[in-house]
Every structure is written in structure tokens, then in C-alpha cells.
Write a protein that holds these residues in place. Structure first.
Motif, PDB file in Angstrom:
ATOM      1  N   THR A   1       0.845  -1.191   0.000  1.00  0.00           N
ATOM      2  CA  THR A   1       0.000   0.000   0.000  1.00  0.00           C
ATOM      3  C   THR A   1       0.888   1.252   0.000  1.00  0.00           C
ATOM      4  O   THR A   1       2.040   1.206   0.455  1.00  0.00           O
ATOM      5  CB  THR A   1      -0.922   0.019   1.233  1.00  0.00           C
ATOM      6  OG1 THR A   1      -0.116  -0.034   2.423  1.00  0.00           O
ATOM      7  CG2 THR A   1      -1.877  -1.160   1.208  1.00  0.00           C
TER       8      THR A   1
ATOM      9  N   LYS B   1       6.345  -6.471   5.621  1.00  0.00           N
ATOM     10  CA  LYS B   1       6.839  -7.460   6.573  1.00  0.00           C
ATOM     11  C   LYS B   1       6.359  -8.840   6.149  1.00  0.00           C
ATOM     12  O   LYS B   1       5.231  -9.003   5.692  1.00  0.00           O
ATOM     13  CB  LYS B   1       6.324  -7.154   7.980  1.00  0.00           C
ATOM     14  CG  LYS B   1       6.852  -5.871   8.585  1.00  0.00           C
ATOM     15  CD  LYS B   1       6.306  -5.686  10.004  1.00  0.00           C
ATOM     16  CE  LYS B   1       6.826  -4.393  10.636  1.00  0.00           C
ATOM     17  NZ  LYS B   1       6.285  -4.190  12.008  1.00  0.00           N
TER      18      LYS B   1
ATOM     19  N   ASP C   1       4.915 -11.714   7.314  1.00  0.00           N
ATOM     20  CA  ASP C   1       4.212 -12.237   8.484  1.00  0.00           C
ATOM     21  C   ASP C   1       2.846 -12.760   8.061  1.00  0.00           C
ATOM     22  O   ASP C   1       2.490 -12.762   6.878  1.00  0.00           O
ATOM     23  CB  ASP C   1       4.081 -11.153   9.560  1.00  0.00           C
ATOM     24  CG  ASP C   1       3.441  -9.874   9.006  1.00  0.00           C
ATOM     25  OD1 ASP C   1       2.794  -9.944   7.941  1.00  0.00           O
ATOM     26  OD2 ASP C   1       3.581  -8.816   9.646  1.00  0.00           O
ATOM     27  N   ASP C   2       2.068 -13.198   9.039  1.00  0.00           N
ATOM     28  CA  ASP C   2       0.759 -13.767   8.742  1.00  0.00           C
ATOM     29  C   ASP C   2      -0.166 -12.740   8.092  1.00  0.00           C
ATOM     30  O   ASP C   2      -1.009 -13.085   7.255  1.00  0.00           O
ATOM     31  CB  ASP C   2       0.110 -14.296  10.025  1.00  0.00           C
ATOM     32  CG  ASP C   2       0.767 -15.580  10.523  1.00  0.00           C
ATOM     33  OD1 ASP C   2       1.494 -16.210   9.728  1.00  0.00           O
ATOM     34  OD2 ASP C   2       0.565 -15.942  11.694  1.00  0.00           O
ATOM     35  N   GLU C   3      -0.014 -11.469   8.445  1.00  0.00           N
ATOM     36  CA  GLU C   3      -0.850 -10.428   7.849  1.00  0.00           C
ATOM     37  C   GLU C   3      -0.603 -10.327   6.348  1.00  0.00           C
ATOM     38  O   GLU C   3      -1.535 -10.195   5.552  1.00  0.00           O
ATOM     39  CB  GLU C   3      -0.575  -9.087   8.522  1.00  0.00           C
ATOM     40  CG  GLU C   3      -1.462  -7.964   8.005  1.00  0.00           C
ATOM     41  CD  GLU C   3      -1.199  -6.633   8.702  1.00  0.00           C
ATOM     42  OE1 GLU C   3      -1.741  -5.607   8.246  1.00  0.00           O
ATOM     43  OE2 GLU C   3      -0.427  -6.619   9.682  1.00  0.00           O
ATOM     44  N   LEU C   4       0.662 -10.380   5.964  1.00  0.00           N
ATOM     45  CA  LEU C   4       0.993 -10.364   4.541  1.00  0.00           C
ATOM     46  C   LEU C   4       0.405 -11.575   3.840  1.00  0.00           C
ATOM     47  O   LEU C   4      -0.167 -11.463   2.745  1.00  0.00           O
ATOM     48  CB  LEU C   4       2.513 -10.339   4.352  1.00  0.00           C
ATOM     49  CG  LEU C   4       3.017 -10.515   2.917  1.00  0.00           C
ATOM     50  CD1 LEU C   4       2.502  -9.391   2.022  1.00  0.00           C
ATOM     51  CD2 LEU C   4       4.548 -10.571   2.881  1.00  0.00           C
TER      52      LEU C   4
ATOM     53  N   THR D   1      -2.176 -13.265   4.639  1.00  0.00           N
ATOM     54  CA  THR D   1      -3.623 -13.097   4.521  1.00  0.00           C
ATOM     55  C   THR D   1      -3.974 -12.176   3.355  1.00  0.00           C
ATOM     56  O   THR D   1      -4.926 -12.435   2.604  1.00  0.00           O
ATOM     57  CB  THR D   1      -4.200 -12.515   5.830  1.00  0.00           C
ATOM     58  OG1 THR D   1      -3.885 -13.389   6.914  1.00  0.00           O
ATOM     59  CG2 THR D   1      -5.713 -12.363   5.735  1.00  0.00           C
ATOM     60  N   LYS D   2      -3.209 -11.099   3.191  1.00  0.00           N
ATOM     61  CA  LYS D   2      -3.449 -10.197   2.063  1.00  0.00           C
ATOM     62  C   LYS D   2      -3.296 -10.917   0.727  1.00  0.00           C
ATOM     63  O   LYS D   2      -3.949 -10.577  -0.254  1.00  0.00           O
ATOM     64  CB  LYS D   2      -2.468  -9.028   2.122  1.00  0.00           C
ATOM     65  CG  LYS D   2      -2.767  -8.004   3.197  1.00  0.00           C
ATOM     66  CD  LYS D   2      -1.764  -6.851   3.132  1.00  0.00           C
ATOM     67  CE  LYS D   2      -2.063  -5.804   4.192  1.00  0.00           C
ATOM     68  NZ  LYS D   2      -1.067  -4.689   4.150  1.00  0.00           N
TER      69      LYS D   2
ATOM     70  N   GLU E   1      -3.447 -18.681   4.456  1.00  0.00           N
ATOM     71  CA  GLU E   1      -3.813 -18.664   5.865  1.00  0.00           C
ATOM     72  C   GLU E   1      -2.685 -18.297   6.817  1.00  0.00           C
ATOM     73  O   GLU E   1      -2.925 -17.828   7.933  1.00  0.00           O
ATOM     74  CB  GLU E   1      -4.388 -20.033   6.271  1.00  0.00           C
ATOM     75  CG  GLU E   1      -3.454 -21.218   6.095  1.00  0.00           C
ATOM     76  CD  GLU E   1      -3.518 -21.844   4.715  1.00  0.00           C
ATOM     77  OE1 GLU E   1      -3.078 -22.999   4.585  1.00  0.00           O
ATOM     78  OE2 GLU E   1      -4.019 -21.175   3.779  1.00  0.00           O
ATOM     79  N   SER E   2      -1.429 -18.487   6.393  1.00  0.00           N
ATOM     80  CA  SER E   2      -0.318 -18.210   7.304  1.00  0.00           C
ATOM     81  C   SER E   2       0.957 -17.958   6.522  1.00  0.00           C
ATOM     82  O   SER E   2       1.059 -18.295   5.337  1.00  0.00           O
ATOM     83  CB  SER E   2      -0.107 -19.394   8.263  1.00  0.00           C
ATOM     84  OG  SER E   2       0.355 -20.527   7.541  1.00  0.00           O
ATOM     85  N   VAL E   3       1.954 -17.398   7.213  1.00  0.00           N
ATOM     86  CA  VAL E   3       3.230 -17.135   6.570  1.00  0.00           C
ATOM     87  C   VAL E   3       3.935 -18.447   6.243  1.00  0.00           C
ATOM     88  O   VAL E   3       4.669 -18.540   5.245  1.00  0.00           O
ATOM     89  CB  VAL E   3       4.113 -16.225   7.457  1.00  0.00           C
ATOM     90  CG1 VAL E   3       4.567 -16.967   8.716  1.00  0.00           C
ATOM     91  CG2 VAL E   3       5.317 -15.718   6.674  1.00  0.00           C
TER      92      VAL E   3
END
Length: 492
Positions: free
Chosen positions: A158, A255, A257-260, A262-263, A267-269
Motif C-alpha cells: 500500500t 513485513k 508475516d501472517d498479515e501479509l 492473509t493479504k 492462511e499463514s506465513v
């Protein structure tokens, strides 16, 4: 019916086929008798039409149908009886004299035609256990996976509008208009175009001149298209671009990580790493496969030396030659630009065509003897892959494969070839060798050129970095034609 061999020169064959007039008349009479009960003619009750009258009305058209059926069906039957396979569809010749043709249709003259064809040579398969190949394998480091994830993550990055000047890595939103000699050129205009400074998507020097701009700025950028730029009318030309900056945005931090994950829809890194590792392994595996295949084909090429059907070679050469000239034209190049002449290029690509045909026949024989089959399911998957490559044209492609004789062979041939290579890999000696990715991807064209005799192949150019607007005429993505890999020279 008489079949007389009139030519047997190398792989060339010519046969003269003679069907006596009395045999043609007998076949015609059988058809007339069969049609008697089905034909309706005014003035006659059903089934009571005299054969003589039927022959007068329909004789010539029925005889013409009979001639066409013989021409369609007999050649394959004749070749089968002779134990021969024709390399291409046999050429058929018959009288063009109208008077003679009328006599044949009236069953007053023998029906004669000639078959001209080249046979597929008999191939005595050789022991392949002596073939030795090296399979290069790359060990994938975690660092490479992280680097690839970051590249993928760019699509999910973003940007936030910022005040102040644009810097390396910032995204600039702008309108621009490109001009050469003061005149706007096709494809050189865009609105609300987004460009990340440092992405190297635009002409060299373009992005550097955006450093320091801010929203609301208007600026004229001057650049020079590379001399080898794919669009010949722009190559080497100096151009100006009128720029209006609409927005400058800074990138958010990325980063792993799990957030990435998910984007990116995972489901996970850990799952993201697994997927990316699989993608990298697939990419390297494809290169490894091609190198192994090339080694096998090169050794088969040394093992088998025989005359090739020239009609097949001619057809393959024309395909290659058409592609080479298309590539040169799109690159705005000539054979002289590639340090060769058209005559030399023809000679070299002729050799390439002969190799392809010879290896194709060898692999076909190996596959046939090994019982290699391509399933309907595999053909369907290949067809679906074709459809995915041309979105919006699915109906035309399906119609083409349904209605074009032999079109399905273009799907089957590469599948069959790869399955034959799989079979060979189970019989040859394969030694694994761990290499770096640089070694695996090393450009070995010089060695290829010597082994393939391909000095006439156009030189590979670096990818153009002058995409003013992706897909626009001002920035086509096509590169100058590159030498074809020996692995692709095989047998398809």
C-alpha cells in the motif's frame, strides 16, 4: 486394380494405380441397383425405375462420387498393403483432359491416377543405456524465498500520499504526453499513470528525473530511446515527455508475516513460504528438465543418422523461417544486423529443420515401441491450457480444433514427446549435480550455437526497459529474436 511402382528413389515413391473400366462400371451398377428402390422419379412407380434410365440421369454424378471415394480411401489401403508409411499426405494426380475424364465417368476408359509420396524410413532402435546425462539441481535457500516473497508482496503493498518531494521507492501518479521532434507519437500518452521510482519500467533516465517532483508540478523530461528498442520508429530517437504530477505517495513497510500472507489469500506465513518454495522449485525444475532433455536429444542426434523425408523437412523449415523473419521484422532488424546473410541463415536453419524431423521420427519410434500413450484427459488439460492463454477467444479456438483436420496433433505432439523423454530418463544414466542458481541459469548459447550449427540465429537482446506505458505501441514488450534452445529443437 493394378498398382505399379514407377519410382523408388531413396525415400521417394511413385505408384501408378489402374482400375479397369469394367470394374468401375460394375461398382457403378451396384450403386445404381442399390439406389433403384430409393430414388423417386416422376412417371415411375417406386422401385420400378429402369436401371438404364437411372444410369442416364444419375450415372455421371454417381461415378464422380465413386472416383472421389477411391481417391479418398485407396491410398491409405495401398500403403498399408505395401507395409509403408507416408511422411505426409500423398500427392494424387489424375488426368486433366476433359475428354478423357468424360470417358472415365461414362465407364468407357480405365480410371488411372498416380500416388507420389515419401516413406518414413525404417528405424532400427539402438541401446540407450550408454546415454549419460547430468541433472543440475539447485538447493533453495531461505533468503531466496524471502526475496521472492517480497517481490510478490509488492502487488499487495500500500502507498500513502505524502507531502513533499518524490524519492526513490515512492509512487508517482501523473499524466504524460510523449513527443519526438515536437510531434506526439502513438502510444506515448497516458493519464493517471502510476510509476514507482526505481522499478525500471520506463525508459532509462525517465524515472531518475522524477526524483524531487511533488504534487502539482509540471515538468518536461527528455530521454533517448535505446538503439535496440523494439519499436523501430522510436529506436535511438530523443523524446520529450510533458509531465503533470498528480500525487506522490510513500510505500508502507513490508513485513513477511501472517498479515501479509492473509493479504495474498493464504492462511499463514508458513503456508506462504511453502507455496513460494514450490513455485521456485517448479521454475528451476523446468530449466533442469530442458537441460537434461537437450543432453538426451544431442546424444540421440549423434546415434541416429539417416535420410529424412524432404517434404517434412521443407514444412519444418518453412515454420522456422516464417518465425525468424517475423521476429526480425518486429525487432526492426535484418540478417546483416545479426552478422550473417539470408543465404547463410537459410542453410543453418535448414540443418535445424532436418535435426528436428530426424529426432521427431526417432522419438516417435521409441515411443511406439515403448507403448507410450497420450490420454484423452491429458489432451483435455492441454486444450484448457490453450484456452487460458487466449481469454475471450475460447470459442474460436475450440472451433479450430474441432474443424481443422490434424489440429489435435499440435496438442498431442509435445505431450507425446515429453512422455517419451520420461521413458528415456528411466533407461539412461542420470547423475545429479548440485549447482548454484547462477550456474543453472547460465547462458550457454555459445556452446549451443556450435553444437547446433546455429550461428545464423539472431542474437539475444536484453529486455527493453523503455515501457512508457505497458501494452502501448510506444512500448512493445517484444525483444529481439533469441536463439532457440537445443531442447526446443527436438521433435515437436
Amino acid at each position: 486394380m493394378q498398382v505399379i511402382e514407377t519410382l523408388a528413389d531413396g525415400l521417394k515413391r511413385e505408384l501408378k494405380v489402374v482400375i479397369p473400366a469394367k470394374d468401375m462400371e460394375a461398382r457403378l451398377n451396384e450403386r445404381l441397383a442399390d439406389a433403384k428402390d430409393r430414388v423417386r422419379i416422376n412417371g415411375f412407380r417406386p422401385g420400378k425405375v429402369p436401371v438404364s434410365h437411372l444410369k442416364k440421369v444419375y450415372g455421371k454424378s454417381m461415378m464422380a462420387d465413386l472416383v472421389n471415394e477411391i481417391i479418398r480411401d485407396k491410398p491409405s489401403a495401398i500403403l498399408s498393403e505395401r507395409g509403408e508409411k507416408s511422411a505426409t499426405q500423398p500427392e494424387i494426380a489424375m488426368t486433366e483432359d476433359q475428354a478423357e475424364a468424360e470417358k472415365i465417368l461414362d465407364a468407357q476408359a480405365d480410371f488411372e491416377f498416380t500416388l507420389s509420396y515419401e516413406i518414413i524410413p525404417a528405424i532400427e532402435l539402438k541401446d540407450v543405456s550408454g546415454i549419460k546425462v547430468t541433472r543440475e539441481v539447485v538447493e533453495i535457500a531461505d533468503k531466496e524465498i524471502d526475496e521472492q516473497i517480497l517481490k510478490i508482496a509488492e502487488s499487495a503493498r500500500t502507498y500513502e500520499t505524502k507531502k513533499g518531494k518524490a524519492a526513490e521507492g515512492d509512487r508517482v501518479t501523473m499524466d504524460y504526453l510523449g513527443k519526438v521532434d515536437g510531434e506526439a507519437f502513438e502510444g506515448g500518452k497516458d493519464e493517471d499513470a502510476e510509476l514507482v521510482i526505481g522499478s525500471n519500467r520506463f525508459i532509462p533516465g525517465f524515472e531518475d528525473q522524477l526524483v524531487g517532483v511533488k504534487a502539482g508540478d509540471e515538468k518536461v523530461i527528455t530521454v533517448t530511446f535505446p538503439a535496440d528498442y523494439p519499436a523501430a520508429h522510436l529506436a535511438g530517437k530523443e523524446a520529450t515527455f510533458d509531465i503533470t504530477v498528480k500525487d506522490v505517495a510513500a510505500p508502507a513497510e513490508l513485513k513477511i508475516d501472517d498479515e501479509l500472507a492473509t493479504k495474498l489469500g493464504l492462511e499463514s506465513v508458513d503456508r506462504l513460504r511453502e507455496v513460494v518454495r514450490g513455485q521456485i522449485e517448479s521454475q528451476y525444475g523446468s530449466v533442469t528438465r530442458q537441460k537434461v532433455k537437450r543432453q538426451i536429444l544431442d546424444q540421440l542426434d549423434e546415434m541416429y543418422k539417416f535420410d529424412t523425408p524432404q517434404r517434412l523437412v521443407d514444412a519444418e523449415f518453412e515454420n522456422i523461417w516464417r518465425q525468424i523473419n517475423t521476429d526480425l521484422q518486429q525487432a526492426g532488424k535484418t540478417f546483416a544486423d545479426e552478422d550473417t546473410t539470408e543465404e547463410e541463415a537459410r542453410e543453418e536453419y535448414r540443418k535445424l529443420a532436418e535435426r528436428r524431423v530426424r529426432l521427431g521420427l526417432v522419438l516417435s519410434e521409441i515411443g511406439e515401441k515403448a507403448g507410450v500413450q497420450v490420454s484423452d484427459e491429458e489432451m483435455q488439460r492441454s486444450l484448457f491450457e490453450q484456452l487460458r492463454q487466449f481469454p475471450g477467444q475460447e470459442k474460436q479456438i475450440l472451433d479450430y480444433f474441432r474443424k481443422t483436420p490434424g489440429a489435435s496433433a499440435s496438442l498431442r505432439a509435445p505431450l507425446f514427446e515429453e512422455k517419451v523423454v520420461d521413458h528415456l530418463l528411466s533407461e539412461v544414466t542420470v547423475t545429479d549435480k548440485t549447482v548454484s542458481k547462477e550456474e543453472l541459469l547460465a547462458d550457454d548459447e555459445a556452446e549451443e550455437g556450435q553444437s547446433e550449427g546455429k550461428k545464423a540465429a539472431p542474437k539475444k537482446k536484453a529486455a527493453a526497459k523503455a515501457e512508457v506505458a505497458e501494452g502501448d505501441d510506444a512500448a512493445p514488450k517484444k525483444k529481439a529474436p533469441a536463439k532457440k534452445k537445443a531442447a526446443d529443437d527436438g521433435a515437436e
